[in-house]
Design a protein around this motif. Structure first.
Motif, PDB file in Angstrom:
ATOM      1  N   ARG A  18      -4.994  -7.825  -6.099  1.00 49.88           N
ATOM      2  CA  ARG A  18      -4.096  -6.695  -5.813  1.00 49.88           C
ATOM      3  C   ARG A  18      -4.693  -5.509  -5.220  1.00 49.88           C
ATOM      4  N   ILE A  19      -5.966  -5.138  -5.626  1.00 52.05           N
ATOM      5  CA  ILE A  19      -6.494  -3.948  -5.119  1.00 52.05           C
ATOM      6  C   ILE A  19      -6.883  -4.356  -3.838  1.00 52.05           C
ATOM      7  N   ASN A  20      -7.676  -5.383  -3.468  1.00 51.61           N
ATOM      8  CA  ASN A  20      -7.957  -5.926  -2.160  1.00 51.61           C
ATOM      9  C   ASN A  20      -6.901  -5.992  -1.213  1.00 51.61           C
ATOM     10  N   ASP A  21      -5.665  -6.488  -1.575  1.00 55.99           N
ATOM     11  CA  ASP A  21      -4.604  -6.541  -0.531  1.00 55.99           C
ATOM     12  C   ASP A  21      -4.095  -5.511  -0.376  1.00 55.99           C
ATOM     13  N   TYR A  22      -3.991  -4.477  -1.236  1.00 53.48           N
ATOM     14  CA  TYR A  22      -3.415  -3.158  -0.830  1.00 53.48           C
ATOM     15  C   TYR A  22      -4.383  -2.414   0.038  1.00 53.48           C
ATOM     16  N   LYS A  23      -5.796  -2.623  -0.190  1.00 53.82           N
ATOM     17  CA  LYS A  23      -6.971  -1.814   0.598  1.00 53.82           C
ATOM     18  C   LYS A  23      -6.791  -2.438   1.961  1.00 53.82           C
ATOM     19  N   GLU A  24      -6.651  -3.416   2.099  1.00 56.95           N
ATOM     20  CA  GLU A  24      -6.309  -4.360   3.421  1.00 56.95           C
ATOM     21  C   GLU A  24      -5.211  -3.772   3.996  1.00 56.95           C
ATOM     22  N   GLU A  25      -4.126  -3.845   3.639  1.00 57.73           N
ATOM     23  CA  GLU A  25      -2.850  -3.344   4.095  1.00 57.73           C
ATOM     24  C   GLU A  25      -2.859  -1.945   4.242  1.00 57.73           C
ATOM     25  N   ILE A  26      -3.587  -1.105   3.834  1.00 56.38           N
ATOM     26  CA  ILE A  26      -3.861   0.382   3.980  1.00 56.38           C
ATOM     27  C   ILE A  26      -4.569   0.409   5.425  1.00 56.38           C
ATOM     28  N   THR A  27      -5.781  -0.418   5.435  1.00 59.55           N
ATOM     29  CA  THR A  27      -6.549  -0.487   6.545  1.00 59.55           C
ATOM     30  C   THR A  27      -5.592  -0.751   7.966  1.00 59.55           C
ATOM     31  N   LEU A  28      -4.922  -1.869   7.679  1.00 59.86           N
ATOM     32  CA  LEU A  28      -4.073  -1.991   8.881  1.00 59.86           C
ATOM     33  C   LEU A  28      -3.212  -1.123   9.233  1.00 59.86           C
ATOM     34  N   ILE A  29      -2.471  -0.408   8.228  1.00 58.45           N
ATOM     35  CA  ILE A  29      -1.570   0.505   8.600  1.00 58.45           C
ATOM     36  C   ILE A  29      -2.340   1.839   9.396  1.00 58.45           C
ATOM     37  N   LYS A  30      -3.522   2.105   8.583  1.00 55.97           N
ATOM     38  CA  LYS A  30      -4.147   3.428   9.558  1.00 55.97           C
ATOM     39  C   LYS A  30      -4.432   2.870  10.785  1.00 55.97           C
ATOM     40  N   GLU A  31      -4.727   1.554  11.080  1.00 57.69           N
ATOM     41  CA  GLU A  31      -5.078   1.289  12.482  1.00 57.69           C
ATOM     42  C   GLU A  31      -3.962   1.440  13.429  1.00 57.69           C
ATOM     43  N   SER A  32      -2.843   0.641  12.739  1.00 55.31           N
ATOM     44  CA  SER A  32      -1.569   1.064  13.545  1.00 55.31           C
ATOM     45  C   SER A  32      -1.193   2.501  13.840  1.00 55.31           C
ATOM     46  N   ILE A  33      -1.282   3.449  13.055  1.00 54.10           N
ATOM     47  CA  ILE A  33      -1.085   4.687  13.152  1.00 54.10           C
ATOM     48  C   ILE A  33      -1.957   5.220  14.280  1.00 54.10           C
ATOM     49  N   GLU A  34      -3.201   4.951  14.011  1.00 49.50           N
ATOM     50  CA  GLU A  34      -4.262   5.402  15.376  1.00 49.50           C
ATOM     51  C   GLU A  34      -3.906   5.020  16.665  1.00 49.50           C
ATOM     52  N   GLY A  49       6.381   7.582  11.595  1.00 51.44           N
ATOM     53  CA  GLY A  49       7.151   8.083  10.407  1.00 51.44           C
ATOM     54  C   GLY A  49       6.972   6.778   9.439  1.00 51.44           C
ATOM     55  N   LYS A  50       7.521   5.811   9.822  1.00 44.89           N
ATOM     56  CA  LYS A  50       7.694   4.570   8.851  1.00 44.89           C
ATOM     57  C   LYS A  50       6.371   4.001   8.587  1.00 44.89           C
ATOM     58  N   LEU A  51       5.117   4.105   9.403  1.00 48.94           N
ATOM     59  CA  LEU A  51       3.933   3.708   9.157  1.00 48.94           C
ATOM     60  C   LEU A  51       3.403   4.711   8.116  1.00 48.94           C
ATOM     61  N   LEU A  52       3.811   5.954   8.315  1.00 44.64           N
ATOM     62  CA  LEU A  52       3.164   7.047   7.209  1.00 44.64           C
ATOM     63  C   LEU A  52       3.824   6.616   5.855  1.00 44.64           C
ATOM     64  N   ASN A  53       5.178   6.466   5.915  1.00 44.97           N
ATOM     65  CA  ASN A  53       5.602   6.010   4.695  1.00 44.97           C
ATOM     66  C   ASN A  53       5.265   4.604   4.059  1.00 44.97           C
ATOM     67  N   ASP A  54       4.846   3.672   4.832  1.00 47.27           N
ATOM     68  CA  ASP A  54       4.353   2.386   4.209  1.00 47.27           C
ATOM     69  C   ASP A  54       2.803   2.917   3.757  1.00 47.27           C
ATOM     70  N   LEU A  55       2.349   3.733   4.459  1.00 51.60           N
ATOM     71  CA  LEU A  55       0.875   3.926   3.906  1.00 51.60           C
ATOM     72  C   LEU A  55       1.047   4.518   2.652  1.00 51.60           C
ATOM     73  N   GLU A  56       2.016   5.481   2.417  1.00 50.25           N
ATOM     74  CA  GLU A  56       2.149   6.337   0.921  1.00 50.25           C
ATOM     75  C   GLU A  56       2.569   5.432  -0.045  1.00 50.25           C
ATOM     76  N   LYS A  57       3.556   4.565   0.585  1.00 47.48           N
ATOM     77  CA  LYS A  57       3.621   3.488  -0.752  1.00 47.48           C
ATOM     78  C   LYS A  57       2.455   2.570  -1.066  1.00 47.48           C
ATOM     79  N   ASN A  58       1.494   2.038  -0.122  1.00 47.02           N
ATOM     80  CA  ASN A  58       0.466   1.247  -0.428  1.00 47.02           C
ATOM     81  C   ASN A  58      -0.606   1.880  -1.401  1.00 47.02           C
TER      82      ASN A  58
END
Length: 148
Positions: A18-34, A49-58
């Motif tokens: 779970r931890i690794n999956d969340y870390k991967e998802e956070i990395t992908l979201i950060k890349e998308s935001i950039e 805005g949606k990406l930031l919301n997803d980032l907070e949730k993850n």
């Protein structure tokens, strides 16, 4: 390796995943935001805005998973007790429980165990109960037959 040690290991492996999956998802979201920030006009902010919301949730899920990992480190597999406690395997006439964290069904050594939290409704009914105690849950009558 004892059954308790193996169950704890499985719980830790699932939480690590779970931890690794969340870390991967956070990395992908950060890349998308950039990439959104580089390629979008300042007027269109809905995607970010949606990406930031997803980032907070993850990040919140990641925090919870890390807390679960810390919590699992409190379980001692060599402690024996006559009453159900954190780290106990509780066998009943209906099913077997491993009091740890809410991971769910674990098939191990031709038996099925349900990893449950102390704070879950069934965990609250089991905790501090000795062998031969009966209780009802979801219209089923359980009898504790063994505590390991």
């Amino acid at each position: 390796m004892t059954t308790k040690q193996r169950l704890l290991q499985i719980c830790n492996e699932r939480v690590d995943k779970r931890i690794n999956d969340y870390k991967e998802e956070i990395t992908l979201i950060k890349e998308s935001i950039e990439s959104n920030d580089k390629g979008s006009s300042e007027d269109d902010d809905s995607g970010s805005g949606k990406l930031l919301n997803d980032l907070e949730k993850n990040m919140a899920h990641l925090n919870d998973a890390k807390k679960t990992k810390d919590y699992l480190s409190n379980i001692k597999t060599n402690v024996e007790s006559t009453e159900a406690m954190l780290g106990s395997i509780v066998k009943t006439n209906i099913m077997n429980f491993y009091i740890s964290t809410s991971i769910g069904k674990i098939d191990l050594e031709d038996a099925t165990y349900y990893a449950i939290s102390v704070n879950s409704p069934i965990g609250q009914l089991l905790i501090n109960k000795p062998v031969n105690t009966s209780f009802e849950f979801n219209q089923n009558k359980y009898l504790i037959t063994e505590i390991i």
